[in-house]
Design an enzyme around this catalytic site. Structure first.
Site, short mmCIF file in Angstrom:
data_model
loop_
_atom_site.label_atom_id
_atom_site.label_comp_id
_atom_site.label_asym_id
_atom_site.label_seq_id
_atom_site.Cartn_x
_atom_site.Cartn_y
_atom_site.Cartn_z
N GLU A 1 -1.26 -2.96 -2.96
CA GLU A 1 -0.28 -1.99 -2.43
C GLU A 1 -0.51 -1.92 -0.93
O GLU A 1 0.11 -2.62 -0.19
CB GLU A 1 -0.43 -0.62 -3.10
CG GLU A 1 -0.10 -0.68 -4.58
CD GLU A 1 0.70 0.52 -5.08
OE1 GLU A 1 1.45 1.14 -4.33
OE2 GLU A 1 0.55 0.82 -6.28
N GLU B 1 -7.95 8.34 -6.39
CA GLU B 1 -6.51 8.51 -6.56
C GLU B 1 -6.20 9.52 -7.66
O GLU B 1 -5.31 10.34 -7.54
CB GLU B 1 -5.89 7.15 -6.92
CG GLU B 1 -4.40 7.18 -7.21
CD GLU B 1 -3.84 5.80 -7.51
OE1 GLU B 1 -4.61 4.92 -7.95
OE2 GLU B 1 -2.64 5.60 -7.28
C1 BGC Z 1 0.80 4.68 -4.67
C2 BGC Z 1 0.89 6.14 -4.33
C3 BGC Z 1 2.34 6.38 -4.03
C4 BGC Z 1 3.02 6.20 -5.35
C5 BGC Z 1 4.42 6.62 -5.45
C6 BGC Z 1 1.50 4.53 -5.97
O1 BGC Z 1 1.38 3.32 -6.55
O2 BGC Z 1 -0.49 4.20 -4.68
O3 BGC Z 1 -0.06 6.68 -3.61
O4 BGC Z 1 2.64 7.50 -3.34
O5 BGC Z 1 2.83 4.91 -5.86
O6 BGC Z 1 4.39 7.50 -6.44
#
Ligand code: BGC
Length: 968
Positions: free
Chosen positions: A520, A815
């Site tokens: 990401e 997270e």
């Molecule tokens: C990310 C988040 C992001 C989200 C959207 C994820 O995969 O790591 O931090 O805001 O997607 O909901």
């Protein structure tokens, strides 16, 4: 273990800066020796002596140092000169502002003769204090202009000599590019202006130019790319010279996170372009006044037959030292087998100056342990989850291949855990580097065009057990100065603060990212919305976030939707745009910059984009409830209902807010902030219009979702039309959000606060909030007089809590609250990062409540502020500081017997309301400081919620509060 190379205006948090009872008294005594107020820390566009600016009227700022109390600046004078000598003679031959009666010390725009491309100017300032006494001149500072006009660029875009293959783009080696040139005369000054579509490392006479990494960084390359300027004067020599560059795919032509999620039709790389290109222009000014340029053009040669065989941001780098071409970046190299570089006539991209601190190594970490979980497999533990790479120092046989695989955590058997990197075939983030030895004496290598999120590194391929010195961890990231410090009597809270700081560092790679490890690493807007104020406390984020707001504007959809992440390489008009609490970052983030830094230029640049976002929501939701077009609708992301804690006795389905309530709450706040911005910018009609819209949304919110008894809930339509509507509400998050965004009428606030506490009690006195409500819950508990509950939550050590993470080895913020659970193991590897900052926004509460530092949005940039420490939670002392744009604000409190001591520092030219916890006014005394009398310049304003409130001007004050008992 950690060598700190953070060149900050202050010490980073882990050094325990602040130290009111120690260091700041030292500062005080050295200040006392000075007769007058002095301007220091001169900055231009937030940076110290910046090079290559493209703002034609750069803004100047300084900080004041002064002794005594209630010191203010009454006037300033700025001189700007075209040479150091002229400035030394007080000759402001470009601009002499004259004596300006003003207390302003920030954002003073240059207003002298027009500046030309490449021009270097020198400046200084002096100020007058409240008695009208004149300060000495400040130390001189400088800035240099960049290439301001497109025609200033004569350099051409050059690239690999071959052309990209047809069809899907495979991973191909980076290019080496070079050219010899001659320097005929003594050089007075030389500047290299460099950019690339791709990533570059510039080399001059065998050395890397500058310290910056991953240049030119990530922007929306379809619109703009950054130019870096380097002073290369000391690197040139008279006679033969050579310039070289390494050129890799990077974000431009390489792989980018989540392309697979977006179903990019099997495409895995080349989202902006298929072939990287470089543009470099070196401007040499000779001592005799003549000039010359060295540019990228047809005379450059290129090869891809060098040692870097692969380079990918996500996957890592492969380096074969046997293929090095010694001397290639020095003069006189025989470039055998090299071909003429390819010339690309033009790219439709705007060149802009880099306006923020570059990515660079800030800390070097030694391994704290090396284990061998399987035969010949060694695992290095750096003791800290970082973003960066390793320096390898090795002596091995020619051809020996060493493989480094990076991971955040270990499996129970001691091997590294890689499932959360989502590696499937060509997808995911391998985070793997490979080095093949030349086979000489000691060899040293650092990968150049990648970065990894890791605490552990698995080394394979070695013939014997290595010494810990084999690897050094290099933490690198965009590195604005650190601006806060926190220490307390609680080891848990100290660690929590440190973890939030590391998580911020690890997620600054030219954009604010979600995470640094899996595929990401995107500029997810909702994450920085949640963490933005915390970030502005912890680092000087002004220039960095101003740059990112430009990325956000570049990728705003045509209809006004802000993207879910910026840069957005996958067409924001089509998808991943327009989500509540994500797109709203386009309104919240410029507001954070306004409150912390008073940056009106950013508001001005950004206003129209912010307004268009609100208009877009409104046009889709004329009844003022955000029911329609919430797109990917992430809601209060990763709240308690997303945890997998069956068997822990938590009620199920009691944590998830209605996404419509989330949306409507953010819609109202964005409308309100746009109205405030309009007011600041003098757009009175807009201010009234958006102010009314905000008020109307608030009424609609209350009508639709808030019951008489304060309960907040909503019946949401089902995702599947065959299902029944779902009732969401009455969660911790509902009340935290509605209270914090001031959505309730005054009489409902206490009802909502009680329901909020009830929801915490129902959740076994644990937190069940998500990204957008966690710190809001903490702040609203404090506001409701329930600091006891807030301290209870922050001190929890059972899941879900920050303490649980820390007790289970966290060195960054997870997270998910349940990233790893004893007895259960890891959460879903499809989304389980150990380095996401959103729920670390609790650090904002720690600085606001434990230390007491609170900005006042009506007096931006800390011209006025409130200092209100609120001891509790078993703490016996705490100290911390914030280096505001006007100087250091500090607060240090401790219990001695039954007396509370509070020492506060207010920077010159600012004032504060200081609230001292006390049973009543008479309990509070002030211990006089050198040169002042007790309570000199201290005005009592009344008792406020168990604290005596005083108005004070600048200075250091040591208050005592007798007979005080810290609430339990
Ligand atoms: C990310 C988040 C992001 C989200 C959207 C994820 O995969 O790591 O931090 O805001 O997607 O909901």
């Amino acid at each position: 273990m950690i060598r700190d190379m953070t060149s900050s205006r202050i010490n980073p948090v882990e050094k325990g800066a602040g130290l009111m009872f120690g260091a700041s008294l030292v500062v005080l005594s050295s200040v006392t020796a000075m007769a007058q107020m002095t301007p220091v820390q001169l900055r231009c566009e937030y940076l110290v002596n910046p090079l290559g600016l493209d703002v034609r009227q750069p803004r100047l700022s300084w900080v004041l140092q002064a002794s005594g109390r209630a010191q203010v600046q009454t006037a300033y004078r700025i001189l700007v000169a075209d040479s150091r000598d002229a400035l030394a003679k007080d000759d402001g031959n470009l601009w002499d502002s004259g004596k300006v009666d003003s207390d302003e010390t920030i954002h003073i725009a240059y207003d002298g003769k027009p500046l030309t491309s490449g021009q270097t100017v020198f400046w200084k300032t002096r100020v007058w204090d409240k008695a009208g006494a004149e300060s000495p001149w400040s130390e001189p500072a400088s800035w240099q202009m960049g290439l301001l006009e497109p025609d200033d660029w004569t350099a051409k875009w050059i690239g690999k000599s071959d052309t990209p293959p047809n069809g899907p783009l495979p991973s191909l080696p980076p290019a080496m590019l070079r050219k010899d040139f001659n320097v005929a005369k003594p050089v007075a000054r030389a500047t290299a202006f460099v950019t690339a579509l791709g990533l570059y490392e510039l080399r001059l006479n065998g050395q890397k130019v500058g310290q910056a990494l991953l240049t030119p960084e990530w922007t929306d390359y379809a619109t703009r790319v950054q130019v870096q300027a380097y002073d290369v004067t000391p690197m040139l020599k008279e006679g033969d010279n050579a310039v070289g560059a390494l050129l890799a795919d990077g974000w431009y032509a390489g792989r980018i996170g989540i392309s697979v999620i977006l179903g990019a039709g099997g495409q895995v790389r080349g989202f902006y372009g298929r072939w990287p290109h470089l543009r470099m222009q070196m401007q040499i000014e000779y001592a005799d006044g003549s000039r010359e340029t060295v540019i990228t053009d047809e005379s450059w040669q290129s090869t891809t037959d060098g040692p870097i065989r692969k380079a990918c941001i996500l996957d890592g780098e492969v380096y074969d030292a046997q293929k090095e071409q010694p001397g290639w970046d020095g003069p006189g190299f025989k470039a055998e087998g090299w071909k003429s570089a390819h010339i690309e006539p033009s790219f439709p991209v705007k060149l802009v100056a880099q306006r923020h601190d570059p990515i660079r190594v800030t800390q070097e970490l030694k391994a704290v342990a090396v284990t061998e979980p399987a035969k010949g497999i060694y695992v290095f533990d750096f003791g800290q989850n970082i973003a960066g790479a390793c320096r390898l120092k090795i002596q091995g046989k020619a051809g020996l291949k060493v493989r480094l695989r990076h991971a955040e955590v270990l499996q129970p058997d001691g091997n590294i855990y890689r499932d959360n990197l989502r590696i499937h075939g060509e997808l995911g983030a391998r985070q793997e580097d490979e080095y093949t030895c030349r086979g000489e004496a000691e060899e040293t290598w650092v990968p150049r065009f990648t970065y990894h999120g890791f605490r552990y590194v698995e080394v394979a391929g070695l013939p014997a057990k290595p010494a810990p010195e084999l690897l050094t961890g290099l933490a690198f990231h965009s590195a604005p100065p650190m601006t806060s410090g926190f220490e307390s009597s609680s080891a848990l809270l100290n660690k929590l603060m440190l973890n939030t700081v590391w998580t911020l560092r690890d997620n600054l790679h030219s954009i604010p990212t979600d995470c640094p490890q899996r595929d990401e690493r995107m500029g997810w807007t909702g994450d920085i919305l949640a963490f933005g104020q915390t970030a502005c406390f912890q680092m000087d984020m002004a220039a960095f976030l101003a740059k990112w707001l430009q990325d956000l504007r570049d990728d705003q959809a045509r209809d006004g939707r802000f993207p879910d992440f910026a840069p957005h390489p996958f067409d924001p008009d089509k998808r991943f745009s327009g989500v509540p609490a994500w797109g709203d970052a386009g309104v919240f983030v410029p507001w954070y910059l306004w409150v912390s830094y008073g940056d009106k230029r950013v508001l001005d640049e950004h206003y129209d984009a912010a307004r268009r976002w609100v208009d877009w929501i409104h046009s889709n939701n004329p009844d003022l409830l955000w029911k329609n077009n919430r797109n990917n609708d992430y809601g209060d992301w990763l709240n308690g209902d997303t945890l997998k804690l069956t068997g822990f006795g938590f009620p199920e389905g009691k944590a998830q807010m209605s996404p419509e309530v989330v949306g409507t709450a953010f819609f109202r706040q964005s409308a309100l902030l746009v109205s405030k911005m309009a007011g600041i910018l003098g757009r009175t009609e807009d201010a009234a219009r958006y102010g009314k819209l905000a008020a109307d949304i608030k009424s609609a919110f209350n009508r639709a979702y808030v019951k008489e008894d304060g309960t907040i809930e909503n019946l949401d339509p089902p995702k599947d039309p065959n299902q029944k509507p779902v009732l969401h509400g009455n969660t911790q998050s509902d009340y935290a959000l509605a209270l914090d965004l001031d959505l309730l009428p005054p009489e409902k606030r206490p009802l909502a606060a009680n329901l909020m506490v009830k929801a915490i009690e129902n959740y076994k006195w644990h937190i069940s909030t998500g990204f957008h409500t966690t710190v809001r819950l903490m702040k609203e508990l404090t506001k409701a007089g329930r600091n006891d509950v807030a301290y209870r939550l922050i001190n929890n050590r059972t899941i879900p809590s920050w303490g649980y993470e820390i007790d289970h080895g966290a060195t960054t913020i997870w997270e998910r609250w349940d990233g790893w659970v004893e007895g259960r193991g890891f959460q879903d590897p499809g989304m389980n990062s150990f380095n996401h900052y959103a729920i670390g926004a609790v650090a904002e509460w720690m600085l606001r409540v434990i230390i007491g530092i609170n900005p006042d949005e009506d007096s931006p940039a800390y011209k006025r502020f409130t200092l209100r420490p609120m001891p509790g939670g078993g703490l016996t002392w705490a100290r911390g500081h914030y280096d505001s744009i006007r100087g250091r604000i500090a607060c240090d409190w401790r219990m001695e017997g039954d007396t509370l001591h509070v020492v506060v520092t207010i920077p010159p030219n600012t004032s504060a309301t200081v609230c001292i916890p006390a049973r009543d006014r008479t309990a509070v005394q002030e211990i006089p400081q050198a040169g002042t009398q007790s309570m000199q310049g201290v005005t009592f304003k009344g008792m406020q919620d168990g604290a005596a409130a005083f108005e004070v001007g600048s200075g250091t004050y040591h208050f005592t509060s007798a007979g005080y008992k810290i609430p339990g």
